[in-house]
Write an enzyme that holds these catalytic residues in place. Structure first.
Site, short mmCIF file in Angstrom:
data_model
loop_
_atom_site.label_atom_id
_atom_site.label_comp_id
_atom_site.label_asym_id
_atom_site.label_seq_id
_atom_site.Cartn_x
_atom_site.Cartn_y
_atom_site.Cartn_z
N GLY A 9 0.82 -1.21 0.00
CA GLY A 9 0.00 0.00 0.00
C GLY A 9 0.85 1.25 0.00
O GLY A 9 0.55 2.22 0.70
N ARG A 12 0.56 5.80 -1.80
CA ARG A 12 0.09 7.06 -1.23
C ARG A 12 -0.06 6.90 0.28
O ARG A 12 0.10 5.81 0.84
CB ARG A 12 -1.21 7.51 -1.86
CG ARG A 12 -2.34 6.50 -1.77
CD ARG A 12 -3.48 6.80 -2.75
NE ARG A 12 -4.54 5.80 -2.68
CZ ARG A 12 -5.61 5.89 -1.91
NH1 ARG A 12 -5.79 6.93 -1.13
NH2 ARG A 12 -6.52 4.94 -1.92
N ASP A 60 -3.57 -7.51 -5.45
CA ASP A 60 -4.54 -7.32 -4.37
C ASP A 60 -4.08 -8.20 -3.20
O ASP A 60 -3.95 -9.42 -3.36
CB ASP A 60 -5.92 -7.74 -4.86
CG ASP A 60 -7.02 -7.58 -3.81
OD1 ASP A 60 -6.71 -7.22 -2.66
OD2 ASP A 60 -8.18 -7.83 -4.17
N ASN A 87 1.21 -2.42 5.30
CA ASN A 87 0.42 -1.21 5.46
C ASN A 87 -0.90 -1.24 4.72
O ASN A 87 -1.85 -0.56 5.11
CB ASN A 87 1.25 0.00 4.97
CG ASN A 87 0.41 1.24 4.80
OD1 ASN A 87 0.01 1.88 5.78
ND2 ASN A 87 0.11 1.60 3.55
N TYR A 153 -13.65 -3.44 10.77
CA TYR A 153 -12.29 -2.89 10.78
C TYR A 153 -11.61 -3.16 12.12
O TYR A 153 -10.44 -3.56 12.17
CB TYR A 153 -12.38 -1.39 10.52
CG TYR A 153 -11.06 -0.70 10.28
CD1 TYR A 153 -10.39 -0.81 9.07
CD2 TYR A 153 -10.51 0.12 11.26
CE1 TYR A 153 -9.20 -0.15 8.84
CE2 TYR A 153 -9.31 0.79 11.05
CZ TYR A 153 -8.66 0.64 9.83
OH TYR A 153 -7.48 1.32 9.62
N SER A 154 -12.35 -2.97 13.23
CA SER A 154 -11.78 -3.22 14.55
C SER A 154 -11.41 -4.69 14.73
O SER A 154 -10.37 -5.02 15.29
CB SER A 154 -12.77 -2.79 15.64
OG SER A 154 -13.00 -1.40 15.60
N ALA A 155 -12.27 -5.59 14.21
CA ALA A 155 -11.98 -7.02 14.30
C ALA A 155 -10.71 -7.37 13.54
O ALA A 155 -9.84 -8.11 14.05
CB ALA A 155 -13.15 -7.83 13.74
N LYS A 157 -8.21 -5.35 12.64
CA LYS A 157 -7.02 -4.72 13.20
C LYS A 157 -6.63 -5.32 14.56
O LYS A 157 -5.45 -5.37 14.91
CB LYS A 157 -7.25 -3.21 13.32
CG LYS A 157 -7.33 -2.49 11.98
CD LYS A 157 -6.04 -2.63 11.19
CE LYS A 157 -6.01 -1.76 9.96
NZ LYS A 157 -4.73 -1.86 9.21
N ILE A 186 -4.82 9.88 11.27
CA ILE A 186 -3.68 10.36 10.49
C ILE A 186 -4.20 11.02 9.21
O ILE A 186 -5.16 10.54 8.60
CB ILE A 186 -2.71 9.21 10.14
CG1 ILE A 186 -2.32 8.43 11.41
CG2 ILE A 186 -1.47 9.76 9.43
CD1 ILE A 186 -1.60 9.23 12.47
#
Length: 241
Positions: A9, A12, A60, A87, A153-155, A157, A186
């Protein structure tokens, strides 16, 4: 001979900042991107201007076969990586009762399955060099504390944190460190919808972080000075936790 680092990733945002900082420190970069070829090429040109030898890898991270084929081909052509920065990630935010299968699966497959898909084909070559190594994963404040509208997303991460800690134990005897950076809010495209007033309420330092502030930590962990740091989750969030 410069050490080669894979940064996923990296066209950018945080990934780009990390790749630039590592290149400035003398590393060669395998720059991964998924779709934005123009941004990847622009970043590659900046890396080359810093003296880095750059290889561009397009796939991907949710596609296991593509990860394996392209990473193995790059290693065959250029040699094993000394380090990897995981990332690449996506967010598909919505309240859990309204979440679709695609929103759950897409985030888990990219953010969590990507850990396996990217690292599995590169680890044995790294180990076989007997030169040690560095692995850095990217989690999030959401993975530490959870966040409304981000159950998927929380799961993912949080899963990265557990995987990072377990892998660090397995690789310590090989002198390969494995650490996790958990950013807060960020300045990237992913958070450009968040109003400044909300940032000031949520963040004790009353501002978003900069990608370069994540890159500085990644650069330290990748360096010889970071050799005794492993199995850690380091938060960079302006005091949110």
């Amino acid at each position: 001979m410069n050490r080669r680092i894979l940064v996923t990733g990296a066209s950018r945002g945080i990934g780009r900042a990390i790749a630039l900082r590592l290149a400035a420190s003398g590393h060669d970069i395998a720059l991964h991107f998924h779709r934005n070829q123009a941004a990847a090429a622009a970043t590659a040109a900046e890396l080359a201007a810093l003296g880095s030898e750059v290889s561009l890898l397009q796939f991907d991270v949710a596609d296991r076969a593509a990860c394996r084929d392209i990473i193995e081909s790059d290693i065959a052509a250029h040699g094993a990586y000394y380090g990897a920065v995981l990332n690449a990630g996506i967010a598909r935010d919505t309240a859990f009762p309204a979440m679709t299968d695609a929103e759950w699966d897409g985030v888990i497959q990219t953010n969590l399955d990507g850990f396996y898909n990217v690292l599995q084909p590169l680890l044995m070559p790294m180990i076989q060099t007997r030169q040690g190594g560095r692995i850095i994963t990217l989690s999030s404040v959401s993975g530490l504390a959870g966040n409304r509208g981000q159950v998927n997303y929380s799961a993912a991460k949080a899963g990265i944190i557990g995987a990072t800690k377990a892998l660090a134990l397995e690789l310590a005897k090989r002198k390969i460190t494995v650490n996790c950076i958990a950013p807060g809010i960020i300045e990237t495209d992913m958070v450009d919808h968040i109003p400044q007033e909300m940032v000031q309420q949520l963040v004790p330092l009353r501002r978003m972080g900069k990608p370069e502030e994540i890159a500085g930590l990644a650069n330290f962990l990748m360096s010889d000075d970071g050799a005794y740091i492993t199995r850690q989750v380091i938060s960079v969030n302006g005091g949110m936790l």
